[in-house]
Design a protein around this motif. Sequence first.
Motif, PDB file in Angstrom:
ATOM      1  N   ASP A  13      -5.767   3.216  -8.610  1.00 32.88           N
ATOM      2  CA  ASP A  13      -6.323   4.374  -8.064  1.00 32.88           C
ATOM      3  C   ASP A  13      -6.805   4.684  -6.824  1.00 32.88           C
ATOM      4  N   LEU A  14      -6.169   3.943  -5.712  1.00 33.71           N
ATOM      5  CA  LEU A  14      -6.687   3.975  -4.481  1.00 33.71           C
ATOM      6  C   LEU A  14      -5.877   4.754  -3.432  1.00 33.71           C
ATOM      7  N   LYS A  15      -6.705   5.780  -3.135  1.00 31.65           N
ATOM      8  CA  LYS A  15      -6.003   6.958  -2.156  1.00 31.65           C
ATOM      9  C   LYS A  15      -6.332   6.476  -0.562  1.00 31.65           C
ATOM     10  N   ASN A  62       1.717  -1.504  -6.442  1.00 35.93           N
ATOM     11  CA  ASN A  62       0.844  -0.613  -5.773  1.00 35.93           C
ATOM     12  C   ASN A  62       1.146  -0.745  -4.245  1.00 35.93           C
ATOM     13  N   LEU A  63       0.938  -1.979  -3.934  1.00 29.40           N
ATOM     14  CA  LEU A  63       1.191  -2.052  -2.220  1.00 29.40           C
ATOM     15  C   LEU A  63       2.479  -1.869  -1.863  1.00 29.40           C
ATOM     16  N   ARG A  64       3.376  -2.146  -2.610  1.00 31.97           N
ATOM     17  CA  ARG A  64       4.925  -1.883  -2.577  1.00 31.97           C
ATOM     18  C   ARG A  64       5.023  -0.359  -2.276  1.00 31.97           C
TER      19      ARG A  64
END
Length: 202
Positions: A13-15, A62-64
């Motif tokens: 959920d990190l924007k 998510n990092l990808r």
Amino acid sequence: MTNFLYKNDLPSDLKLGNSLAIDTETMGLVSSRDRLCVIQISSGDGNAHLVQFDKDNFAAPNLRKVLEDKNVLKIFHFARFDVGIIKHSFNIDLKNIYCTKIASKLCRTYTDNHGLKVLAEELIKAELSKKQQSSDWGNQEITKEQIKYAASDVLYLHRIKEKLDIMLEREDRSDLAKKCFDFIETRANLDLKGFEFDIFRH
């Protein structure tokens, strides 16, 4: 200003936005040999997000997603190395790259000093400590000092880029810088293939 530390991936959920400062911490400076231990990211808001990896655990969906997004500007200092180690670890070809070291070499031709510490001091009056640069990033638990050091390598890149962009424009070298940035992916791939020497030299 807050430094966040995660294990193996960013939160789902990190924007982070569309302009990110990125740096890496590794076990050495040979992209094809040395393990990637930490990736740190900042959106320029004063916060840093660090992802520490278990050995060879680079699934990180998510990092990808962030790294593979062509619409996200990725700001590095000495992008050649970081792009190479990310390619080697994740098998990702990064697009939309900006390198403050290359920008500095193109517009700050009055000096041979283009390190991040020098740029921070001259351009934005910030002092960076490099005491943890050669520390062991492979430990299961990294120290508060290492976290602070890793964060400092991305927290100021947006502001440094802004200053360098003004100088590049003033010296009519913005287009040349863009062409150099576009070549970084190829330069990193050459490094990974063993062509670390200057292929353009006679």
